[in-house]
Design an enzyme around this catalytic site. Structure first.
Site, PDB file in Angstrom:
ATOM      1  N   CYS A  95       0.832  -1.050   0.052  1.00 24.52           N
ATOM      2  CA  CYS A  95       0.035  -0.096   0.083  1.00 24.52           C
ATOM      3  C   CYS A  95       0.901   1.099  -0.184  1.00 24.52           C
ATOM      4  CB  CYS A  95      -1.038   0.003   1.032  1.00 24.52           C
ATOM      5  SG  CYS A  95      -2.424   0.812   0.976  1.00 24.52           S
TER       6      CYS A  95
ATOM      7  N   HIS B  31      -3.897  -4.991   0.298  1.00 21.25           N
ATOM      8  CA  HIS B  31      -3.107  -5.632   1.485  1.00 21.25           C
ATOM      9  C   HIS B  31      -3.538  -7.271   1.573  1.00 21.25           C
ATOM     10  CE1 HIS B  31      -2.656  -1.868   3.847  1.00 21.25           C
ATOM     11  NE2 HIS B  31      -3.448  -1.367   2.845  1.00 21.25           N
TER      12      HIS B  31
ATOM     13  N   GLU C 186      -1.992  -9.392   2.987  1.00 16.58           N
ATOM     14  CA  GLU C 186      -2.054  -9.985   4.464  1.00 16.58           C
ATOM     15  C   GLU C 186      -3.377 -10.165   5.085  1.00 16.58           C
ATOM     16  OE1 GLU C 186      -0.925  -7.134   3.458  1.00 16.58           O
ATOM     17  OE2 GLU C 186      -1.430  -5.443   4.866  1.00 16.58           O
TER      18      GLU C 186
HETATM   19  N1  GLN Z   1      -1.811   6.626   2.811  1.00 11.29           N
HETATM   20  C1  GLN Z   1      -2.075   6.103   1.667  1.00 11.29           C
HETATM   21  C2  GLN Z   1      -3.061   6.215   1.142  1.00 11.29           C
HETATM   22  O1  GLN Z   1      -4.271   6.921   1.684  1.00 11.29           O
HETATM   23  C3  GLN Z   1      -1.834   4.627   1.954  1.00 11.29           C
HETATM   24  C4  GLN Z   1      -2.513   3.802   2.961  1.00 11.29           C
HETATM   25  C5  GLN Z   1      -2.276   2.535   3.458  1.00 11.29           C
HETATM   26  O2  GLN Z   1      -0.721   2.126   3.635  1.00 11.29           O
HETATM   27  N2  GLN Z   1      -3.300   1.809   3.972  1.00 11.29           N
HETATM   28  O3  GLN Z   1      -3.456   6.053  -0.146  1.00 11.29           O
END
Ligand code: GLN
Length: 538
Positions: free
Chosen positions: A383, A508, A510
């Protein structure tokens, strides 16, 4: 008839009530019953989405896009099911719906009160999930500690449920800490006695006590707890420290927990088949090939902030026969120059660039990524970690010196990571990110495809920003290629061609990793890293 098991906590929070609840749920499921688990969080936030991971731990994202308490992650991993956002109930949600009902005039002029209106709302939430999930057994874990003001309406609601559902359909399990005095090695039961007294004061007599302790519970301590808590000694269980949380179900099973549960709830006892779980635990514990994994993030002081990632690595490691050694690297330290990348990354076998929000520590991440890319060290960005891989590549390979994510620099001339169109002009911050599972189309011939071996995969999301597709061509022509995208146009996976493993994902994976069914991406990442560690002279 649905059976309800209510789990309360005593003495301290964070004693592992979530893992205990997940373990009981898993054991009952292993007998062939359909089981679900609910977490109740007595705070006033509507969900965990607006809470700082540094204070509260990870925000666990469900398939249907709920931003929930990390205990739902334990439940999903132990039960091997996808739960719904509805499996996490908060005070905020309960009050929200009570107030909406009041505004709609549904209380017909009544004075709206905690008892019965709030407690009715709590009971009906619990029951409607039980019904929706068609569960034989529902575990309901009440967050916090008995005696907390916020928890009272929930305890009152479960007290009422005993009367309404009947004695044989409800079971109260109390999980409490039994500290040990270092000097004498003696296990002290007084705190448990007090927390049970507190429970009884509000009308709940526990049926089962689970003592969290460092060492196995001494017979003396067990006897004392039984006497003062008014339960038979067979209903007092030792939940002592073990090497891995995945052993907890086995520890409870060996002491006969299922017998007591079945007896009390008048459920037919069926000998569970735990062999696959036992195998997994054995693999986890016996793996000897050490893999040094750098974990680069900014909430590294509270490990719970990244709990699903740590668990996903453990699942994959057990399957790959490696023993992960986590090397936590605080990106703020790298940013400030108090640690040097070559010192902290010089002898790691692979690295994870962890998710996150906001500016602090990001330049540290970029520095670390550069080192990992240039030294051909297996790297997985999750992410925000992926977004920082994009920024690093834009600056150091494409020469776009001021490239950045618009989240970190709203005025950058090269917003290689930009706010998604769907995220513009939002009025509310809660529950408005791009959330939950989305179908992702993978591109054949890529490493990511090799990991999943599927054309379409579903992974979960929680973000507002993403790779700016205006830059796709320049990135691809320099070797940082797309390996998967979703149907709403978000670039979901990218990888660097001439690199051992330099993969980033906007999703994600995970959150969907399970002990017996590790995340394909994490599994492949650990596999590649193991091969690399084997081949490099160490
Ligand atoms: N801050 C980033 C976004 O909003 C990534 C968010 C995250 O790592 N879950 O896109």
């Amino acid at each position: 008839m649905t059976k309800y098991i209510f789990v309360t906590g005593g003495v301290l929070s964070s004693v592992g009530k979530g893992v205990t609840t997940a373990s009981i749920a898993m054991l009952i499921k292993s007998m062939g019953y359909s089981v679900t688990a609910i977490k109740i969080d007595p705070y006033i936030n509507v969900d965990a989405g607006t809470m700082n991971p540094y204070a509260h731990g990870e925000v666990f994202v469900t398939e249907d896009g709920g931003e929930t308490d990390l205990d739902l992650g334990h439940y999903e991993r132990f039960l091997n099911v996808n739960l719904s956002k509805r499996n996490n109930i908060t005070t905020g949600q309960i009050y929200y719906s009570v107030i909406m009902k009041e505004r709609r005039g549904e209380y017909l002029g009544a004075t709206v009160q905690i008892i019965p209106h709030v407690t009715d709302e709590i009971k009906s939430s619990i029951r409607s999930i039980a019904k929706e999930m068609n569960a034989d057994v529902v575990l309901v874990e009440i967050g916090g500690t008995v005696g907390d003001i916020e928890g009272l309406p929930f305890l009152e609601a479960i007290r009422q449920m005993r009367l309404e559902e009947g004695f044989y359909n409800t079971l109260f399990v109390h999980v409490a800490l039994v500290p040990m005095l270092k000097a004498t090695g003696e296990q002290k039961t007084k705190p448990v006695q007090h927390s049970v007294q507190e429970l009884r004061r509000i009308g709940i007599q526990p049926d089962v006590i689970i003592a969290r302790c460092e060492k196995p519970l001494e017979p003396e301590a067990r006897k004392k707890i039984a006497l003062y808590s008014n339960v038979p000694p067979e209903a007092v269980f030792s939940n002592h420290d073990v090497e891995t949380i995945y052993e907890v179900p086995l520890v409870l099973y060996e002491q006969g927990l299922l017998r007591i549960v079945c007896e009390r709830l008048r459920l037919e006892y069926r000998e569970p088949d735990l062999s696959k779980w036992v195998d997994f635990v054995a693999k986890l514990k016996s793996a000897s090939f050490k893999l040094r994994i750098a974990m680069i993030g900014k909430y590294t002081k509270l490990r719970d902030s990244y709990i699903s990632i740590v668990e996903a690595i453990k699942h994959a490691s057990a399957h790959q026969g490696v023993k992960p050694e986590f090397i936590w690297i605080e990106s703020t330290d790298v940013e400030q120059g108090s640690v040097r990348v070559e010192d902290v990354l010089g002898n790691v076998d692979c690295a994870l660039i962890l998710p996150g929000f906001g500016k602090r520590g990001t330049e540290g991440k970029v520095k670390a990524i550069r080192y990992l890319r240039e030294n051909n060290i297996p790297t997985l960005g999750i992410c925000f970690g992926f977004q920082m891989m994009i920024v690093e590549f834009a600056r150091n390979v494409l020469g776009l010196k001021d490239a950045n994510s618009r989240e970190l620099d709203p005025n950058t001339a090269n917003p290689v990571v930009d706010l998604l169109p769907s995220q513009q002009n939002l009025q509310f911050m809660g529950g408005t990110m791009r959330l939950g599972a989305k179908p992702i189309k993978l591109i054949r011939g890529t490493l990511v495809y090799e990991a999943y071996k599927k054309d379409v995969v579903f992974e979960r999301h929680r973000h507002r920003y993403a790779f700016n597709t205006k830059y796709v061509d320049v990135f691809e022509s320099s070797g940082f290629v797309i390996s998967g995208f979703s149907y709403d146009g978000v670039i979901e996976f990218m990888e660097l061609k001439d690199h051992r493993f330099f993969v980033g994902t906007q999703s994600h994976p995970e959150f969907k990793s399970r002990p017996l069914n590790p995340s394909p991406l994490y599994n492949f990442f650990i596999y590649v890293s193991k091969e690399y560690a084997r081949s490099s002279a160490r």
